[in-house]
Design a protein around this motif. Structure first.
Motif, PDB file in Angstrom:
ATOM      1  N   GLN A   1       0.775  -1.249  -0.085  1.00 39.22           N
ATOM      2  CA  GLN A   1      -0.083   0.002  -0.181  1.00 39.22           C
ATOM      3  C   GLN A   1       0.845   1.433   0.147  1.00 39.22           C
ATOM      4  O   GLN A   1       0.518   2.135  -0.771  1.00 39.22           O
ATOM      5  CB  GLN A   1      -0.921   0.055   1.298  1.00 39.22           C
ATOM      6  CG  GLN A   1      -2.155  -1.048   1.290  1.00 39.22           C
ATOM      7  CD  GLN A   1      -2.765  -1.162   2.366  1.00 39.22           C
ATOM      8  OE1 GLN A   1      -2.655  -0.412   3.287  1.00 39.22           O
ATOM      9  NE2 GLN A   1      -3.653  -1.973   2.584  1.00 39.22           N
TER      10      GLN A   1
ATOM     11  N   PHE B   1      -6.590   7.581  -3.776  1.00 41.79           N
ATOM     12  CA  PHE B   1      -6.595   6.996  -2.461  1.00 41.79           C
ATOM     13  C   PHE B   1      -7.821   6.357  -1.982  1.00 41.79           C
ATOM     14  O   PHE B   1      -8.064   5.268  -1.475  1.00 41.79           O
ATOM     15  CB  PHE B   1      -6.215   8.030  -1.421  1.00 41.79           C
ATOM     16  CG  PHE B   1      -5.875   7.307  -0.040  1.00 41.79           C
ATOM     17  CD1 PHE B   1      -4.971   6.529   0.303  1.00 41.79           C
ATOM     18  CD2 PHE B   1      -7.079   7.396   1.052  1.00 41.79           C
ATOM     19  CE1 PHE B   1      -4.831   6.043   1.685  1.00 41.79           C
ATOM     20  CE2 PHE B   1      -6.883   6.794   2.203  1.00 41.79           C
ATOM     21  CZ  PHE B   1      -5.911   6.367   2.563  1.00 41.79           C
ATOM     22  N   PHE B   2      -8.877   7.037  -2.171  1.00 39.32           N
ATOM     23  CA  PHE B   2     -10.265   6.678  -1.916  1.00 39.32           C
ATOM     24  C   PHE B   2     -10.749   5.657  -2.690  1.00 39.32           C
ATOM     25  O   PHE B   2     -11.335   4.558  -2.136  1.00 39.32           O
ATOM     26  CB  PHE B   2     -11.358   7.743  -1.965  1.00 39.32           C
ATOM     27  CG  PHE B   2     -12.931   7.685  -2.011  1.00 39.32           C
ATOM     28  CD1 PHE B   2     -13.352   7.221  -0.812  1.00 39.32           C
ATOM     29  CD2 PHE B   2     -13.526   7.149  -3.093  1.00 39.32           C
ATOM     30  CE1 PHE B   2     -14.610   6.565  -0.857  1.00 39.32           C
ATOM     31  CE2 PHE B   2     -14.975   6.540  -3.333  1.00 39.32           C
ATOM     32  CZ  PHE B   2     -15.365   6.530  -1.864  1.00 39.32           C
TER      33      PHE B   2
ATOM     34  N   LEU C   1       1.003   3.884  -2.907  1.00 45.72           N
ATOM     35  CA  LEU C   1       0.713   5.384  -2.969  1.00 45.72           C
ATOM     36  C   LEU C   1       1.693   6.386  -3.138  1.00 45.72           C
ATOM     37  O   LEU C   1       1.489   7.632  -3.583  1.00 45.72           O
ATOM     38  CB  LEU C   1       0.125   5.505  -1.422  1.00 45.72           C
ATOM     39  CG  LEU C   1      -1.177   4.904  -0.901  1.00 45.72           C
ATOM     40  CD1 LEU C   1      -1.407   5.290   0.498  1.00 45.72           C
ATOM     41  CD2 LEU C   1      -2.160   5.632  -1.534  1.00 45.72           C
TER      42      LEU C   1
ATOM     43  N   GLU D   1      -9.931  -2.229  -1.981  1.00 47.61           N
ATOM     44  CA  GLU D   1      -9.227  -3.133  -0.868  1.00 47.61           C
ATOM     45  C   GLU D   1     -10.592  -3.533  -0.360  1.00 47.61           C
ATOM     46  O   GLU D   1     -10.675  -4.812   0.058  1.00 47.61           O
ATOM     47  CB  GLU D   1      -8.377  -2.409  -0.151  1.00 47.61           C
ATOM     48  CG  GLU D   1      -7.134  -2.035  -0.830  1.00 47.61           C
ATOM     49  CD  GLU D   1      -6.152  -1.193   0.057  1.00 47.61           C
ATOM     50  OE1 GLU D   1      -6.584  -0.784   1.199  1.00 47.61           O
ATOM     51  OE2 GLU D   1      -5.048  -0.858  -0.631  1.00 47.61           O
ATOM     52  N   GLN D   2     -11.329  -2.742   0.076  1.00 51.17           N
ATOM     53  CA  GLN D   2     -12.484  -3.155   1.204  1.00 51.17           C
ATOM     54  C   GLN D   2     -13.426  -4.004   0.095  1.00 51.17           C
ATOM     55  O   GLN D   2     -13.917  -5.203   0.842  1.00 51.17           O
ATOM     56  CB  GLN D   2     -13.376  -1.985   1.393  1.00 51.17           C
ATOM     57  CG  GLN D   2     -12.752  -1.058   2.621  1.00 51.17           C
ATOM     58  CD  GLN D   2     -13.468   0.356   2.765  1.00 51.17           C
ATOM     59  OE1 GLN D   2     -14.267   0.753   2.113  1.00 51.17           O
ATOM     60  NE2 GLN D   2     -12.874   0.996   3.796  1.00 51.17           N
TER      61      GLN D   2
ATOM     62  N   GLN E   1      -8.769   3.417  -4.242  1.00 46.11           N
ATOM     63  CA  GLN E   1      -7.815   2.092  -3.813  1.00 46.11           C
ATOM     64  C   GLN E   1      -8.377   1.664  -2.704  1.00 46.11           C
ATOM     65  O   GLN E   1      -8.397   0.588  -2.217  1.00 46.11           O
ATOM     66  CB  GLN E   1      -6.353   2.787  -3.515  1.00 46.11           C
ATOM     67  CG  GLN E   1      -5.606   1.636  -3.075  1.00 46.11           C
ATOM     68  CD  GLN E   1      -4.034   1.934  -3.022  1.00 46.11           C
ATOM     69  OE1 GLN E   1      -3.648   3.028  -3.252  1.00 46.11           O
ATOM     70  NE2 GLN E   1      -3.340   1.155  -2.506  1.00 46.11           N
ATOM     71  N   LYS E   2      -8.615   2.328  -1.633  1.00 49.75           N
ATOM     72  CA  LYS E   2      -9.350   2.034  -0.468  1.00 49.75           C
ATOM     73  C   LYS E   2     -10.651   1.226  -0.484  1.00 49.75           C
ATOM     74  O   LYS E   2     -10.801   0.176   0.158  1.00 49.75           O
ATOM     75  CB  LYS E   2      -9.582   2.946   0.599  1.00 49.75           C
ATOM     76  CG  LYS E   2      -8.308   3.521   1.353  1.00 49.75           C
ATOM     77  CD  LYS E   2      -7.779   2.353   2.333  1.00 49.75           C
ATOM     78  CE  LYS E   2      -6.654   2.960   2.942  1.00 49.75           C
ATOM     79  NZ  LYS E   2      -5.974   1.635   3.362  1.00 49.75           N
ATOM     80  N   GLU E   3     -11.580   1.633  -1.338  1.00 53.81           N
ATOM     81  CA  GLU E   3     -12.644   1.100  -1.747  1.00 53.81           C
ATOM     82  C   GLU E   3     -12.541  -0.325  -2.437  1.00 53.81           C
ATOM     83  O   GLU E   3     -13.211  -1.131  -2.192  1.00 53.81           O
ATOM     84  CB  GLU E   3     -13.494   1.942  -2.488  1.00 53.81           C
ATOM     85  CG  GLU E   3     -14.937   1.579  -2.799  1.00 53.81           C
ATOM     86  CD  GLU E   3     -15.699   2.342  -3.815  1.00 53.81           C
ATOM     87  OE1 GLU E   3     -17.021   2.703  -3.387  1.00 53.81           O
ATOM     88  OE2 GLU E   3     -15.043   2.956  -4.967  1.00 53.81           O
TER      89      GLU E   3
END
Length: 199
Positions: free
Chosen positions: A22, A155-156, A26, A162-163, A158-160
């Motif tokens: 991660q 970033f948002f 980033l 991953e979730q 990527q996080k979404e």
């Protein structure tokens, strides 16, 4: 001694590996394609991007070369952020914009122009898919704000992503446990039935 042993724990190693991935993702910024016929503006933009730690910068001084470079970068799976000048010597920016969006519809193409935002030509480009608008003369703060917005979006998303992956993994794990439990119950009932028949 126990602290060192923790590092050899496979769960901790996997966690650290994911965390490192991660961090690297980033810190890796996408390439930038500057489409600008003015060498002075190109140098200024490169200087600003350097301050923002964007190092993979490509330049084109005309639309034809820009489209060629853009296609090459997309084909290499590294779609660039594009800074597109409104006035180019060989073709209008509308044509450049539409050709780039045909190749990669989710492209982030930033229009740079001295023409006001209320101009009908600029309004049309915004309707066609311009991501952002930068007014010339370009100021560092304006460019910085646009690129920070892009980084926050990345970033948002990527996080979404991953979730969603974690949810898919959890769903698969539950399915596997249910199947294992059903198999266990079926095998147990066979065992009980066989026992009862033997009695």
């Amino acid at each position: 001694m126990q602290k060192i042993g923790i590092l050899f724990n496979p769960i901790i190693q996997e966690y650290l590996c994911n965390l490192w991935t991660q961090i690297v993702a980033l810190s890796t910024k996408p390439p930038v394609l500057i489409v600008e016929d003015s060498p002075a503006v190109t140098m200024l933009l490169k200087s600003f991007l350097d301050k923002l730690e964007y190092t993979n910068i490509h330049t084109s001084d005309n639309g034809y070369a820009a489209i060629k470079t853009f296609k090459k970068l997309v084909k290499a799976n590294t779609p660039p952020i594009v800074l597109l000048d409104y006035m180019l010597p060989d073709m209008d920016c509308r044509s450049v914009l539409t050709q780039m969006l045909d190749v990669q519809p989710t492209s982030r193409i930033i229009l740079e122009t001295a023409t006001e935002k209320e101009d009908e030509g600029v309004k049309e480009l915004i309707r066609l898919g311009i991501y952002q608008y930068l007014e010339k003369p370009i100021r560092f703060e304006g460019l910085k704000n646009v690129f920070e917005t892009i980084e926050k979006e990345d970033f948002f998303f990527q996080k979404e992503s991953e979730q969603l992956q974690m949810l898919e993994n959890a769903e698969e794990e539950v399915k596997t446990k249910v199947i294992d439990r059903v198999d266990f119950i079926l095998n147990s009932s066979k065992q009980v039935s066989l026992s009862l028949i033997e009695q």
